[in-house]
Write an enzyme that holds these catalytic residues in place. Structure first.
Site, PDB file in Angstrom:
ATOM      1  N   SER A 333      48.140  37.071  19.124  1.00 50.39           N
ATOM      2  CA  SER A 333      49.254  36.954  18.212  1.00 50.39           C
ATOM      3  C   SER A 333      48.915  36.154  16.961  1.00 50.39           C
ATOM      4  CB  SER A 333      50.418  36.344  18.985  1.00 50.39           C
ATOM      5  OG  SER A 333      51.608  36.531  18.309  1.00 50.39           O
ATOM      6  N   ASP A 344      39.574  39.187   6.399  1.00 50.76           N
ATOM      7  CA  ASP A 344      40.019  39.956   5.237  1.00 50.76           C
ATOM      8  C   ASP A 344      39.604  39.299   3.923  1.00 50.76           C
ATOM      9  OD1 ASP A 344      41.116  41.953   6.753  1.00 50.76           O
ATOM     10  OD2 ASP A 344      43.170  41.201   6.648  1.00 50.76           O
ATOM     11  N   LYS A 358      47.764  41.459  20.379  1.00 47.66           N
ATOM     12  CA  LYS A 358      49.220  41.452  20.283  1.00 47.66           C
ATOM     13  C   LYS A 358      49.612  41.451  18.810  1.00 47.66           C
ATOM     14  CE  LYS A 358      53.523  39.234  21.527  1.00 47.66           C
ATOM     15  NZ  LYS A 358      54.067  39.207  20.166  1.00 47.66           N
TER      16      LYS A 358
END
Length: 428
Positions: A333, A344, A358
């Protein structure tokens, strides 16, 4: 945008469970984001209703030709009345009206077949709201729940806790609490059962896959103050920060750790997210905002594919150092939001093993009578558009955990073979 994001306070459970489902910390547990917990994967309550109403409005206005048939609430209400009349007329024992009503609502949410969606009565909801303080009364473990199998397992055992003393290990599967089978039980309920008055005994039954044995472990509940951030300076000016969950208190602890390590002359940094089940989305965003360039961190989409939120950092602060993020199959999560953002922005290297996977958001929606419902309302996507749900994040450098050390509750950093291998990345 920042104010809007702060109002939503979506959290990714600690779900993780809420990761791995929903994940929770015992004794009062943080479910989140999951979030939140923020993993409640949503543990925040302020401003949540507006987001849910907005989603509901979009559903009502949907024009999909394959729109499913809605529940016939009138027919169901009539049937409940019929059953209640039969209970009034024939049932031998006294009826607990409050309990029956609770289970009507719980059954409705359980029927969604979603481990993250749940109904909370007043007592449950109050316990959940208290979980953000960082003070716990219980046995000192983080627990996650798998979103498919609904198995609750140990994600972390805190040092000097009753759980460590009793011999509980990471990845032990909880199958019973005080001789009551909890297989498939909603995570908040399991936490509630484990929590209790200080000094009282609780018996936890676990299945240990590594040895194929079932163990009954009894321990005394105690007050536990958990620091969600631990840090130290390692040799060669490597700063080490371990994040056990993304709670409300974690943001300040994280920034203080960064600042202190920088004062000590930190030249490289390791973020240890192993066994971190997630937590509050607001918290992980604030922490990433402190170390990354300003810009998009994560965005969410509803069930129609409509983009709900674009959540960005904008504080102008960066920590640009050689970076390694250490993760494993229990990193879920909000921990995955953290890791994916590092990737990124090409800010560091992900090491360890594939994360949990998740990538859905829960919203805790307070009701007028002091109860609440928690619903999965959207999926989140990384800046690059990648969906973590069911996939997880593959590490850039695979480093398997040592099987023997996996049997120990806590391993000193100097002897942590997985960490020591991760440190070698800085030399490449």
């Amino acid at each position: 945008m920042e104010d809007k994001n702060r109002d939503h306070k979506n959290s990714y459970w600690k779900g993780i469970i809420t990761g791995a489902a929903a994940m929770g910390i015992i004794c009062i547990m943080s479910l989140l984001i999951y979030t939140n917990s923020k993993a409640w994967d949503s543990r925040s309550v302020a401003g949540e209703t507006n987001g849910a109403q907005q989603t509901a409005a979009k559903s009502e206005n949907g024009t999909e030709s394959g729109k499913k048939e809605e529940l016939d609430v009138s027919r169901i209400s009539n049937k409940i009345s019929t059953i209640q009349n039969l209970i009034d007329k024939y049932y031998y024992f006294d009826e607990n009206n409050e309990q029956v009503e609770d289970w009507i609502y719980k059954g409705m949410l359980y029927g969604l077949d979603d481990v993250y969606s749940a109904y909370y009565n007043k007592e449950d909801f109050e316990s959940m709201k208290k979980s953000s303080s960082g003070n716990y009364c219980g046995i000192g473990v983080l627990v996650n729940q798998h979103y498919i199998t609904k198995q609750a397992s140990i994600a972390k055992v805190y040092e000097n806790s009753p759980a460590e003393g009793a011999g509980i290990l990471v990845d032990d599967i909880i199958i019973g609490v005080d001789d009551m089978n909890v297989s498939g039980t909603e995570l908040n309920k399991i936490v509630e059962m484990i929590s209790g008055e200080e000094g009282t005994d609780v018996k936890i039954t676990v299945y240990r896959k590594s040895t194929d044995e079932t163990l009954e472990l009894t321990m005394k509940r105690q007050k536990i103050k958990v620091d969600t951030i631990t840090y130290k300076m390692l040799p060669d000016k490597v700063g080490y920060i371990a994040i056990s969950e993304f709670d409300e208190v974690t943001v300040e602890q994280f920034k203080n750790a960064i600042d202190d390590l920088e004062k000590q002359g930190m030249e490289k940094i390791v973020y240890d997210l192993r066994n971190c089940p997630g937590g509050l989305l607001d918290s992980v965003v604030s922490m990433l905002d402190y170390i990354l360039p300003d810009g998009l961190i994560v965005y969410t989409e509803d069930k129609h594919g409509s983009r709900l939120d674009e959540i960005s950092g904008q504080d102008g602060h960066e920590v640009k150092l050689p970076t390694v993020v250490l993760m494993n199959g229990n990193s879920a999560s909000a921990a995955e939001v953290f890791s994916s953002a590092i990737r990124d922005y090409e800010w560091g290297t992900l090491a360890g093993t594939t994360s949990f996977g998740k990538g859905i958001v829960q919203n805790v929606i307070p009701l007028e009578d002091g109860t609440a419902v928690k619903l999965t309302i959207s999926s989140y996507f990384t800046k690059s558009g990648y969906s973590i749900q069911g996939n997880g994040l593959e590490p850039d450098v695979v480093i398997e955990a040592d099987e023997e050390q996996a049997k120990e509750a806590n391993v000193p950093l100097k002897k942590d073979k997985q960490l020591q291998e991760a440190l070698k990345i800085f030399d490449k």
